[in-house]
Design a protein around this motif. Structure first.
Motif, PDB file in Angstrom:
ATOM      1  N   SER A   5       9.767   4.807  -1.212  1.00  0.00           N
ATOM      2  CA  SER A   5      10.498   5.550  -2.248  1.00  0.00           C
ATOM      3  C   SER A   5      11.838   4.899  -2.558  1.00  0.00           C
ATOM      4  O   SER A   5      12.286   4.891  -3.709  1.00  0.00           O
ATOM      5  N   GLN A   6      12.477   4.341  -1.538  1.00  0.00           N
ATOM      6  CA  GLN A   6      13.737   3.629  -1.762  1.00  0.00           C
ATOM      7  C   GLN A   6      13.505   2.415  -2.664  1.00  0.00           C
ATOM      8  O   GLN A   6      14.278   2.168  -3.606  1.00  0.00           O
ATOM      9  N   LEU A   7      12.435   1.663  -2.394  1.00  0.00           N
ATOM     10  CA  LEU A   7      12.104   0.506  -3.218  1.00  0.00           C
ATOM     11  C   LEU A   7      11.835   0.932  -4.661  1.00  0.00           C
ATOM     12  O   LEU A   7      12.315   0.309  -5.612  1.00  0.00           O
ATOM     13  N   LEU A   8      11.058   2.010  -4.828  1.00  0.00           N
ATOM     14  CA  LEU A   8      10.724   2.474  -6.179  1.00  0.00           C
ATOM     15  C   LEU A   8      11.963   3.005  -6.898  1.00  0.00           C
ATOM     16  O   LEU A   8      12.116   2.804  -8.108  1.00  0.00           O
ATOM     17  N   ALA A   9      12.850   3.688  -6.179  1.00  0.00           N
ATOM     18  CA  ALA A   9      14.079   4.183  -6.795  1.00  0.00           C
ATOM     19  C   ALA A   9      14.953   3.026  -7.262  1.00  0.00           C
ATOM     20  O   ALA A   9      15.435   3.000  -8.401  1.00  0.00           O
ATOM     21  N   LEU A  47       7.926  -3.440 -12.905  1.00  0.00           N
ATOM     22  CA  LEU A  47       8.786  -2.435 -12.289  1.00  0.00           C
ATOM     23  C   LEU A  47       9.408  -2.950 -11.002  1.00  0.00           C
ATOM     24  O   LEU A  47      10.611  -2.780 -10.766  1.00  0.00           O
ATOM     25  N   LEU A  48       8.608  -3.592 -10.167  1.00  0.00           N
ATOM     26  CA  LEU A  48       9.069  -3.987  -8.835  1.00  0.00           C
ATOM     27  C   LEU A  48       9.790  -5.319  -8.820  1.00  0.00           C
ATOM     28  O   LEU A  48      10.522  -5.621  -7.878  1.00  0.00           O
ATOM     29  N   GLY A  49       9.564  -6.161  -9.836  1.00  0.00           N
ATOM     30  CA  GLY A  49      10.285  -7.422  -9.913  1.00  0.00           C
ATOM     31  C   GLY A  49       9.588  -8.563  -9.208  1.00  0.00           C
ATOM     32  O   GLY A  49       8.523  -8.423  -8.603  1.00  0.00           O
ATOM     33  N   SER A  50      10.206  -9.721  -9.253  1.00  0.00           N
ATOM     34  CA  SER A  50       9.592 -10.952  -8.759  1.00  0.00           C
ATOM     35  C   SER A  50       9.383 -10.964  -7.253  1.00  0.00           C
ATOM     36  O   SER A  50       8.554 -11.727  -6.749  1.00  0.00           O
ATOM     37  N   PHE A 103      -1.990   8.665   6.882  1.00  0.00           N
ATOM     38  CA  PHE A 103      -2.021   7.474   7.730  1.00  0.00           C
ATOM     39  C   PHE A 103      -0.740   6.655   7.580  1.00  0.00           C
ATOM     40  O   PHE A 103      -0.102   6.263   8.562  1.00  0.00           O
ATOM     41  N   LEU A 104      -0.322   6.411   6.330  1.00  0.00           N
ATOM     42  CA  LEU A 104       0.846   5.566   6.079  1.00  0.00           C
ATOM     43  C   LEU A 104       2.150   6.243   6.459  1.00  0.00           C
ATOM     44  O   LEU A 104       3.154   5.565   6.712  1.00  0.00           O
ATOM     45  N   SER A 105       2.148   7.577   6.488  1.00  0.00           N
ATOM     46  CA  SER A 105       3.374   8.292   6.846  1.00  0.00           C
ATOM     47  C   SER A 105       3.819   7.963   8.260  1.00  0.00           C
ATOM     48  O   SER A 105       4.984   8.170   8.626  1.00  0.00           O
ATOM     49  N   LEU A 163       0.838  -1.198   0.000  1.00  0.00           N
ATOM     50  CA  LEU A 163       0.000   0.000   0.000  1.00  0.00           C
ATOM     51  C   LEU A 163       0.877   1.253   0.000  1.00  0.00           C
ATOM     52  O   LEU A 163       0.605   2.223  -0.726  1.00  0.00           O
ATOM     53  N   SER A 164       1.933   1.241   0.788  1.00  0.00           N
ATOM     54  CA  SER A 164       2.851   2.385   0.813  1.00  0.00           C
ATOM     55  C   SER A 164       3.505   2.586  -0.544  1.00  0.00           C
ATOM     56  O   SER A 164       3.705   3.719  -0.989  1.00  0.00           O
ATOM     57  N   THR A 165       3.837   1.491  -1.214  1.00  0.00           N
ATOM     58  CA  THR A 165       4.458   1.591  -2.535  1.00  0.00           C
ATOM     59  C   THR A 165       3.518   2.240  -3.534  1.00  0.00           C
ATOM     60  O   THR A 165       3.889   3.154  -4.272  1.00  0.00           O
ATOM     61  N   VAL A 166       2.259   1.785  -3.557  1.00  0.00           N
ATOM     62  CA  VAL A 166       1.285   2.320  -4.505  1.00  0.00           C
ATOM     63  C   VAL A 166       0.992   3.790  -4.203  1.00  0.00           C
ATOM     64  O   VAL A 166       0.878   4.615  -5.113  1.00  0.00           O
ATOM     65  N   VAL A 167       0.875   4.116  -2.926  1.00  0.00           N
ATOM     66  CA  VAL A 167       0.575   5.499  -2.530  1.00  0.00           C
ATOM     67  C   VAL A 167       1.724   6.442  -2.887  1.00  0.00           C
ATOM     68  O   VAL A 167       1.503   7.625  -3.176  1.00  0.00           O
ATOM     69  N   ASN A 168       2.959   5.935  -2.899  1.00  0.00           N
ATOM     70  CA  ASN A 168       4.121   6.768  -3.186  1.00  0.00           C
ATOM     71  C   ASN A 168       4.494   6.815  -4.668  1.00  0.00           C
ATOM     72  O   ASN A 168       5.489   7.446  -5.027  1.00  0.00           O
ATOM     73  N   LEU A 169       3.718   6.149  -5.508  1.00  0.00           N
ATOM     74  CA  LEU A 169       3.992   6.217  -6.943  1.00  0.00           C
ATOM     75  C   LEU A 169       3.841   7.642  -7.454  1.00  0.00           C
ATOM     76  O   LEU A 169       2.919   8.357  -7.068  1.00  0.00           O
ATOM     77  N   ALA A 170       4.738   8.035  -8.331  1.00  0.00           N
ATOM     78  CA  ALA A 170       4.644   9.373  -8.928  1.00  0.00           C
ATOM     79  C   ALA A 170       3.448   9.473  -9.857  1.00  0.00           C
ATOM     80  O   ALA A 170       2.860  10.546 -10.030  1.00  0.00           O
TER      81      ALA A 170
END
Length: 676
Positions: free
Chosen positions: A427-431, A376-379, A416-418, A358-365
């Motif tokens: 963001s680190q995962l997405l970067a 994008l995120l891999g296996s 909430f997620l912050s 959920l944090s990953t999706v919420v932080n998508l640009a």
């Protein structure tokens, strides 16, 4: 029962009773459909009046004269387990249930719940308990091979000794009765590398001679491994496939929420008028469930929850309903909204992963579809879809995985997620995922720098004074391929641009979307003028290239920008249809090479996956986020990418979004300290 250091299972064969005790000791009791630990039966089975067509189809198929394997598939939350529980209960009441095994990813830490370690012994135990004639051959098989219960024994051998032989002993007593049924739920939760083996063994079991008439019901999520396994065994005539994703369940959901609301009003001692299935609240809640019975179940449990006496901000039933309809309601307190988010996340199959995804999706640009998010995120994020689906009251995951995931009420969810640690890692995962996606996609070094170097030689042609030079006319003729009268308009545009810095839009053929060349060129020139490279990066190819571009004459910059602007693959088709030929013999060699290079590169770039395009555009943004932690692993990745793949990225991004976009991203990326 004896266990060695490597957990070898050896039965105690001192007596028949001890042998059966050894069998009972390895049974995965939690895998039985009627195990009390699953919860109240009425909450596990389909609500009366729902899934009627599916249940009827399954029960009709179970009357077939030939042994049949019924495969019930569907994406997460489509009601597979509820249907399996319902069918098992009905068959048990009719003495037609041979045995069940319910795999579970939620309880994967319970031994055997996500593996085949004790699959065959668990089914053998149930058959032995239901019919005494089956018990003796089971005991005899274990006496003959005390290690047959060991999970390292081949599954085919265990099924032969513990299932086939006992069933053959029941041919006379069961043979004149209606077919018996084995039910295997959530096959996809089993260890994936053994799914093919299991399906093959079950298919062989159905076709064994001298056993009673038998059917097998299997449920699973869609999985390529399962598709391949069924294809491998063939026997299409003995496989009946039902895809729940193709079933219209709208009426079922209206009935579910009608029943849930009426029950909640009664439990809260509230008066209510008879609800209609098309009531606005019912329709809205059904829509929030997104076609997922698992989600509907979570929502109904939320209605049943009771506030603690010490709740700082309690909420009544109407507020709970409004929360599920619209968590962004301005009349709701953040405490109430956050408790709802917590309830939904904690009800998912894996709350830890739920916070992460959920944090990953919420932080998508920019929103991405599940299909492209996986790339994008891999296996490592292979459970992304199933987890997000279980969060449907706050995230909308389309059945079509090529459509974007929609986060409902982004502002409150981000707040909430912050407060959760997963947010700082998103963001680190997405970067890192963006850098990895580009690294694996850029298979060669970019040749853009060499091609542009050839173009520099054109700057020796006097092009800064007088009317538009031959180079512009050649470019317009062979790159834009516009008829003579169109070229005149383009030349007029250039005169206006050269005098005032503004010009009329390019008069392209009717089939081509006109572009405002003035705006494109002004943005690029402004970005070039303002860009300053850090001294330690100036020896890198990208920064050398930008330095060269900054010193080129205005006319040459315009030619380069227009070549890239009009290099879309569709332009090549228009060239031939308008000009009637692709003769470029009069073109200056450097310009000819450059145009051909750009066309080929644009075709590759435009055919890239959305995941790669997303990575190209937003990697710098993810790295620059305040919450992004540039740890040593990410720093290593970034250093290598900066030195090795940066020019390849620059070329792709230029084709996709323009030169000013490249410069903007580089300006951000330069601020990141990755040399610590």
């Amino acid at each position: 029962m004896k266990y060695s250091a490597v957990r070898t299972v050896v039965a105690d064969t001192s007596s028949a009773e001890k042998i059966f005790e050894s069998l009972s000791a390895v049974v995965v009791h939690r895998a039985l459909y009627d195990c009390p630990e699953w919860g109240p039966r009425h909450k596990l089975e389909c609500l009366d009046g729902t899934c009627t067509k599916i249940l009827e189809e399954i029960e009709t198929t179970l009357q077939a004269s030939n042994s049949t394997l019924i495969w019930l598939s569907g994406s997460p939350g489509t009601g597979k387990s509820a249907i399996a529980h319902t069918i098992a209960s009905r068959l048990k009441n009719k003495s037609k249930l041979a045995g069940t095994f319910f795999f579970s990813r939620q309880h994967k830490d319970t031994p055997g719940m996500a593996s085949l370690d004790f699959f065959a012994p668990t089914l053998a135990y149930q058959i032995s308990k239901s019919k005494h004639l089956a018990k003796d051959p089971v005991v005899q098989s274990i006496r003959s091979d005390p290690a047959i219960l060991d999970p390292r024994k081949p599954l085919a051998d265990q099924i032969q000794e513990l299932l086939v032989k006992p069933l053959q002993n029941l041919q006379v007593s069961w043979g004149h009765l209606e077919p018996k049924v084995l039910i295997i739920d959530a096959l996809d939760a089993c260890e994936e590398e053994r799914i093919c083996e299991l399906i093959s063994c079950l298919s062989n079991l159905l076709h064994q001679p001298r056993i009673p008439h038998l059917h097998i019901v299997i449920t699973s999520r869609p999985l390529h491994t399962i598709d391949d396994a069924f294809e491998a065994i063939g026997c299409e005539e003995s496989i009946h496939h039902i895809n729940l994703d193709d079933v219209d369940v709208a009426e079922d959901f209206r009935l579910l929420f009608k029943h849930a609301l009426e029950s909640s009003y009664r439990n809260h001692g509230l008066e209510y008028s008879e609800l209609e299935s098309d009531d606005e609240t019912i329709l809205c809640l059904a829509d929030r469930a997104n076609g997922r019975f698992g989600t509907a179940s979570t929502m109904m449990r939320f209605l049943e929850t009771h506030d603690d006496d010490d709740d700082e901000v309690p909420y009544d039933l109407d507020e709970k309903i409004n929360l599920m309809k619209n968590p962004g309601d301005v009349y709701l307190h953040s405490t109430q909204i956050f408790r709802f988010y917590e309830f939904v996340i904690n009800s998912s199959e894996n709350p830890t992963r739920a916070y992460r995804h959920l944090s990953t999706v919420v932080n998508l640009a920019k929103p991405l579809a599940i299909l492209h998010l996986r790339k994008l995120l891999g296996s490592s994020e292979k459970d992304l879809s199933s987890i997000l689906v279980s969060l449907s009251p706050i995230v909308s995951v389309p059945a079509d995985d090529s459509r974007p995931v929609e986060v409902l009420h982004m502002k409150s969810l981000r707040e909430f997620l912050s407060r959760h640690s997963s947010s700082s890692c998103a963001s680190q995962l997405l970067a890192q995922s963006s850098l990895r996606t580009m690294k694996s996609s850029f298979l060669r070094q970019s040749g853009l720098k060499d091609e542009l170097q050839r173009m520099v030689t054109l700057s020796k042609i006097p092009i800064e004074t007088g009317p538009p030079s031959d180079i512009l006319m050649i470019f317009l003729k062979f790159c834009l391929a516009q008829p003579c009268n169109k070229t005149i308009y383009a030349a007029t545009w250039y005169r206006e641009y050269a005098q005032s810095g503004t010009g009329t839009p390019c008069c392209a053929p009717p089939t081509v979307q006109p572009c405002n060349m003035s705006e494109d060129i002004s943005k690029a020139q402004s970005a070039l003028k303002d860009f300053r490279a850090k001294s330690e990066f100036r020896d890198l190819h990208v920064f050398e290239l930008l330095s060269t571009l900054q010193t080129l004459p205005k006319m040459l910059i315009i030619v380069i920008l227009l070549a890239i602007r009009h290099a879309h693959p569709s332009a090549s088709h228009i060239i031939n249809s308008i000009d009637g030929s692709d003769d470029e013999s009069d073109m200056l060699p450097a310009l000819k090479h450059f145009i051909q290079y750009v066309r080929e590169g644009s075709e590759r770039t435009l055919s890239s996956s959305p995941a790669l395009k997303h990575a190209c555009q937003y990697w710098g943004w993810y790295l620059s986020r305040e919450s992004t932690v540039v740890d040593e692993r990410l720093r290593t990745f970034l250093r290598a990418f900066w030195r090795d793949k940066l020019l390849s990225w620059f070329e792709r991004q230029w084709y996709l979004e323009g030169l000013e976009s490249c410069i903007a991203i580089l300006s951000i990326a330069q601020t990141i300290d990755f040399n610590e």
